[in-house]
Design a protein around this motif. Structure first.
Motif, PDB file in Angstrom:
ATOM      1  N   GLN A   1      -8.440  12.995  -1.625  1.00  0.00           N
ATOM      2  CA  GLN A   1      -8.320  11.611  -1.321  1.00  0.00           C
ATOM      3  C   GLN A   1      -9.249  11.053  -2.286  1.00  0.00           C
ATOM      4  O   GLN A   1     -10.484  10.556  -2.029  1.00  0.00           O
ATOM      5  CB  GLN A   1      -8.678  11.213   0.190  1.00  0.00           C
TER       6      GLN A   1
ATOM      7  N   ARG B   1      -2.489   3.885  15.467  1.00  0.00           N
ATOM      8  CA  ARG B   1      -2.618   3.106  14.383  1.00  0.00           C
ATOM      9  C   ARG B   1      -1.332   3.034  13.422  1.00  0.00           C
ATOM     10  O   ARG B   1      -0.973   1.745  13.035  1.00  0.00           O
ATOM     11  CB  ARG B   1      -3.676   3.488  13.458  1.00  0.00           C
TER      12      ARG B   1
ATOM     13  N   GLY C   1      -4.437   6.396  -0.440  1.00  0.00           N
ATOM     14  CA  GLY C   1      -5.239   5.268   0.495  1.00  0.00           C
ATOM     15  C   GLY C   1      -6.663   5.445   0.697  1.00  0.00           C
ATOM     16  O   GLY C   1      -7.156   6.673   0.380  1.00  0.00           O
ATOM     17  N   ALA C   2      -7.371   4.381   0.797  1.00  0.00           N
ATOM     18  CA  ALA C   2      -8.611   4.277   1.028  1.00  0.00           C
ATOM     19  C   ALA C   2      -9.269   3.734   2.302  1.00  0.00           C
ATOM     20  O   ALA C   2     -10.142   3.887   2.640  1.00  0.00           O
ATOM     21  CB  ALA C   2      -9.275   3.673   0.033  1.00  0.00           C
ATOM     22  N   GLY C   3      -8.172   3.248   3.150  1.00  0.00           N
ATOM     23  CA  GLY C   3      -8.431   2.657   4.615  1.00  0.00           C
ATOM     24  C   GLY C   3      -8.881   3.773   5.527  1.00  0.00           C
ATOM     25  O   GLY C   3      -9.560   3.267   6.362  1.00  0.00           O
ATOM     26  N   VAL C   4      -8.179   4.949   5.586  1.00  0.00           N
ATOM     27  CA  VAL C   4      -8.529   5.696   6.828  1.00  0.00           C
ATOM     28  C   VAL C   4      -8.783   7.290   6.116  1.00  0.00           C
ATOM     29  O   VAL C   4      -8.008   7.754   5.420  1.00  0.00           O
ATOM     30  CB  VAL C   4      -7.197   5.989   7.545  1.00  0.00           C
TER      31      VAL C   4
ATOM     32  N   LEU D   1     -11.605   7.839  -1.821  1.00  0.00           N
ATOM     33  CA  LEU D   1     -12.768   8.202  -1.155  1.00  0.00           C
ATOM     34  C   LEU D   1     -14.033   8.898  -1.493  1.00  0.00           C
ATOM     35  O   LEU D   1     -14.641   9.678  -0.950  1.00  0.00           O
ATOM     36  CB  LEU D   1     -12.529   8.317   0.405  1.00  0.00           C
TER      37      LEU D   1
ATOM     38  N   TYR E   1       0.850  -1.321   0.013  1.00  0.00           N
ATOM     39  CA  TYR E   1       0.006   0.048   0.053  1.00  0.00           C
ATOM     40  C   TYR E   1       0.929   1.254  -0.022  1.00  0.00           C
ATOM     41  O   TYR E   1       0.624   2.330  -0.691  1.00  0.00           O
ATOM     42  CB  TYR E   1      -0.894   0.068   1.220  1.00  0.00           C
TER      43      TYR E   1
END
Length: 394
Positions: free
Chosen positions: A191, A237, A150-153, A194, A38
């Motif tokens: 981002q 995290r 990223g798309a996780g956070v 998202l 990632y």
């Protein structure tokens, strides 16, 4: 994005963590930095974004651009959606530039001296630096834009320590040119994964006060011989200590004592308290498992646990040859293959957002998501069942 020659211990990207937990800086010394697919994909996407921005705002001929873009697209971490993602980033930069009455000064992938405020120097004695993706300056406004792949956070620009630290560094860097004429700071985080473009504005006076009252004191605390105890929170995290931090374990394992004399059922208020206390339990347990497994694989002993071989998996050594032999035994070819439609998300990822919208956008319907429980700090509006019942689906 060029690899920085120096990675600051108190980096802007980890400021959210070390501002809240100064002890994490000293405790993490000597722990090797790691990467992931990632992270590598993020670096590649940044390079593509920078290349497209240079083509739009700097002198870069089409032939050179195409050659460099082709080379980046041959990287093993490249994915088609990066093209649409980075296009959105450049479009956002264009909108910012057009918001000014005159063409702004623009700097891309610029190292700014954040060490002036984080009390950190490089080996050569100069202030530690951080890299700002895009800086635009005009008409008394300093506008910094950051790309997140990223798309996780989800990441918001509001009071974002990383962005605010970049802004302080940029103010110091360009002080000889602009002096005190810059009085407004605008911060934007793009981002695309998202579908988010987060904007935030702060005055120069407020930003500098934050630097004096929050950023620098935390940096000084982190450098002390005894920086205090670790202070766990959502900033754990991305902490390199998250697997072993005793304070994090204490927080996660702590159980609220409600007492035996109280009613046998929890009140709604107590349910909320219990949820808050246990919020990080699942993530912490997974981090602990990862650490224990890696330790066992390295020959260390984790009391009560061991590493074993997982469930085996089977695969064809030569698919074509296998299927040919199977058909010779009278098995119909139709049995050997499954046909199923690709999902909307998978096709968008394969084609890239722009091509997907042009080819299939008119055939996509969007259904409301299933209600989910989040903390009150989440910026999404609360779910209204009555309103949702009368809300037509487009």
């Amino acid at each position: 994005m060029p690899t920085p020659e120096y990675h600051a211990r108190k980096s802007p990207s980890s400021a959210h963590r070390w501002i809240h937990c100064p002890a994490s800086i000293k405790l993490s010394e000597g722990i090797p930095t790691t990467t992931s697919p990632y992270a590598e994909a993020g670096r590649l996407a940044h390079s593509i974004a920078e290349l497209k921005a240079r083509k739009r705002f700097m002198v870069l001929n089409k032939r050179t651009f195409n050659a460099q873009l082709k080379k980046l697209q041959e990287d093993e971490h490249y994915a088609a959606e990066m093209d649409g993602y980075t296009d959105l980033y450049v479009e956002t930069l264009e909108q910012h530039a057009m918001a000014f009455h005159s063409a702004p000064f623009i700097a891309l992938e610029t190292s700014v001296p954040v060490g002036i405020f984080t009390q950190e120097l490089k080996e050569d004695g100069t202030p530690a630096t951080g890299t700002a993706d895009c800086i635009q300056i005009a008409e008394g406004v300093l506008w910094i834009t950051d790309y997140k792949n990223g798309a996780g956070v989800p990441v918001d620009a509001d009071y974002n320590p990383q962005m605010m630290t970049y802004a302080l560094g940029a103010l110091a860097m360009y002080a000889l040119v602009y002096g005190d004429s810059i009085q407004t700071i605008r911060l934007t985080i793009v981002q695309p994964a998202l579908h988010s473009v987060s904007d935030w504005e702060i005055s120069r006076a407020e930003l500098e006060e934050w630097g004096r009252e929050v950023l620098t004191p935390a940096a000084v605390q982190a450098d002390r011989e005894d920086p205090g105890e670790p202070f766990p929170g959502d900033w754990c995290r991305f902490c390199p200590l998250k697997n072993q931090c005793r304070e994090r374990a204490n927080k996660v394992l702590a159980v609220e004592a409600f007492g035996k004399k109280l009613p046998p059922l929890l009140s709604d208020a107590e349910v909320g308290q219990a949820l808050q206390r246990a919020e990080g339990l699942v993530a912490w347990y997974k981090d602990l498992q990862d650490y224990a497994l890696q330790s066992c694989l390295e020959g260390k002993q984790i009391t009560g646990f061991k590493a074993v071989e997982g469930r085996s998996s089977r695969a064809w050594d030569d698919l074509d040859a296998a299927f040919a032999d199977i058909q010779q035994h009278g098995v119909a070819e139709a049995i050997l293959w499954e046909r199923k439609p690709v999902t909307v998300a998978a096709l968008e990822k394969a084609l890239g957002k722009k091509t997907f919208i042009e080819a299939a956008g008119g055939h996509v319907t969007v259904s409301p998501g299933k209600p989910t429980l989040v903390s009150e700090s989440d910026k999404r509006p609360g779910f209204n069942a009555a309103a949702q019942a009368f809300n037509p689906i487009n």
